[in-house]
Design an enzyme around this catalytic site. Sequence first.
Site, PDB file in Angstrom:
ATOM      1  N   LYS A  52      29.996  39.753  37.299  1.00  0.00           N
ATOM      2  CA  LYS A  52      29.256  40.947  37.651  1.00  0.00           C
ATOM      3  C   LYS A  52      30.110  42.201  37.558  1.00  0.00           C
ATOM      4  O   LYS A  52      29.608  43.304  37.444  1.00  0.00           O
ATOM      5  CB  LYS A  52      28.752  40.812  39.105  1.00  0.00           C
ATOM      6  N   GLY A  53      31.406  42.030  37.655  1.00  0.00           N
ATOM      7  CA  GLY A  53      32.295  43.156  37.922  1.00  0.00           C
ATOM      8  C   GLY A  53      32.326  44.277  36.905  1.00  0.00           C
ATOM      9  O   GLY A  53      32.703  45.407  37.221  1.00  0.00           O
ATOM     10  N   ASP A 112      43.483  39.619  34.987  1.00  0.00           N
ATOM     11  CA  ASP A 112      44.453  39.226  36.009  1.00  0.00           C
ATOM     12  C   ASP A 112      45.376  38.172  35.386  1.00  0.00           C
ATOM     13  O   ASP A 112      46.334  38.511  34.690  1.00  0.00           O
ATOM     14  CB  ASP A 112      43.648  38.702  37.211  1.00  0.00           C
ATOM     15  N   LYS A 140      46.173  43.816  35.294  1.00  0.00           N
ATOM     16  CA  LYS A 140      47.162  43.381  36.292  1.00  0.00           C
ATOM     17  C   LYS A 140      48.192  42.530  35.560  1.00  0.00           C
ATOM     18  O   LYS A 140      48.252  41.302  35.696  1.00  0.00           O
ATOM     19  CB  LYS A 140      46.441  42.547  37.366  1.00  0.00           C
ATOM     20  N   PHE A 161      45.263  43.137  45.481  1.00  0.00           N
ATOM     21  CA  PHE A 161      43.824  42.894  45.435  1.00  0.00           C
ATOM     22  C   PHE A 161      43.097  44.227  45.562  1.00  0.00           C
ATOM     23  O   PHE A 161      43.280  44.961  46.527  1.00  0.00           O
ATOM     24  CB  PHE A 161      43.400  41.947  46.560  1.00  0.00           C
ATOM     25  N   ASP A 168      34.544  43.418  43.748  1.00  0.00           N
ATOM     26  CA  ASP A 168      33.999  43.161  45.074  1.00  0.00           C
ATOM     27  C   ASP A 168      35.014  42.554  46.035  1.00  0.00           C
ATOM     28  O   ASP A 168      36.058  42.041  45.618  1.00  0.00           O
ATOM     29  CB  ASP A 168      32.832  42.172  44.957  1.00  0.00           C
TER      30      ASP A 168
HETATM   31  P1  5GP Z   1      41.626  36.012  35.407  1.00  0.00           P
HETATM   32  O1  5GP Z   1      42.109  37.080  34.457  1.00  0.00           O
HETATM   33  O2  5GP Z   1      42.657  35.679  36.439  1.00  0.00           O
HETATM   34  O3  5GP Z   1      41.113  34.781  34.730  1.00  0.00           O
HETATM   35  O4  5GP Z   1      40.373  36.507  36.230  1.00  0.00           O
HETATM   36  C1  5GP Z   1      39.832  37.752  36.158  1.00  0.00           C
HETATM   37  C2  5GP Z   1      38.735  37.852  37.203  1.00  0.00           C
HETATM   38  O5  5GP Z   1      39.257  37.656  38.534  1.00  0.00           O
HETATM   39  C3  5GP Z   1      38.170  39.257  37.194  1.00  0.00           C
HETATM   40  O6  5GP Z   1      37.086  39.388  36.301  1.00  0.00           O
HETATM   41  C4  5GP Z   1      37.761  39.449  38.661  1.00  0.00           C
HETATM   42  O7  5GP Z   1      36.449  38.962  38.855  1.00  0.00           O
HETATM   43  C5  5GP Z   1      38.728  38.585  39.442  1.00  0.00           C
HETATM   44  N1  5GP Z   1      39.834  39.411  40.008  1.00  0.00           N
HETATM   45  C6  5GP Z   1      41.111  39.433  39.595  1.00  0.00           C
HETATM   46  N2  5GP Z   1      41.846  40.316  40.311  1.00  0.00           N
HETATM   47  C7  5GP Z   1      40.981  40.880  41.210  1.00  0.00           C
HETATM   48  C8  5GP Z   1      41.142  41.891  42.227  1.00  0.00           C
HETATM   49  O8  5GP Z   1      42.210  42.464  42.483  1.00  0.00           O
HETATM   50  N3  5GP Z   1      40.026  42.210  42.932  1.00  0.00           N
HETATM   51  C9  5GP Z   1      38.809  41.617  42.714  1.00  0.00           C
HETATM   52  N4  5GP Z   1      37.789  42.023  43.461  1.00  0.00           N
HETATM   53  N5  5GP Z   1      38.631  40.669  41.752  1.00  0.00           N
HETATM   54  C10 5GP Z   1      39.708  40.305  41.009  1.00  0.00           C
END
Ligand code: 5GP
Length: 184
Positions: A52-53, A112, A140, A161, A168
């Site tokens: 959703k983000g 992330d 990140k 975070f 969210d």
């Molecule tokens: P990754 O890159 O670790 O596979 O995951 C990315 C997803 O993790 C993002 O789309 C988001 O939904 C969630 N996520 C990663 N870091 C954060 C953060 O600092 N805050 C929030 N709310 N969600 C995060």
Amino acid sequence: MTFDDQEYLQRYPFIERILISSDEIQLRVRQLGNEISRAYEGSTPIFVCILKGAYPFLADLTRCVSVDHEVDFMAVSSYGGGTQSSGVVKIEKDLKANITDRDIILVEDIIDTGLTIANLMEVLQTRNPRSIRVAALLDKRAARIKDVPLHYAGFEIPKEFVIGYGLDYDEKYRNLPFIGIMKA
Ligand code: 5GP
């Protein structure tokens, strides 16, 4: 920081500080929109919003894009428990569009670990698009496990975070117009 940002800080004392103000976001999104418009001249790309983000980013970004384009939506979740995503994605909601021979721009809120987007790209590659690029508002980078190509990145942020602008905490605060850090 706008008056609005300031008001939110007073209303939500659990927000420690604003990391990126709404003004900064809007300015950077405009720059990314211009960059994408130049790169996709002559093409009609499909912006794929990862739910959703990414919905506020998609809405603002596409309004700054001057080339014809389509939008579509996808929802994915990571398999496996734990606090860290496994990177094995399950498609909860798939695209409507046929992406064969199309230019795809994946729109994410934040990269992330990179595992989700890397896995998603692998899935979408099997559908033979002409190209896939990634646009993410936040990078990140210090948390990266899987190296992923990030063509259009808004801001690099520390390993904290964050909430707001689509991101969210317990499904809330996606509406905040800025990126904030919560009090521990
Ligand atoms: P990754 O890159 O670790 O596979 O995951 C990315 C997803 O993790 C993002 O789309 C988001 O939904 C969630 N996520 C990663 N870091 C954060 C953060 O600092 N805050 C929030 N709310 N969600 C995060």
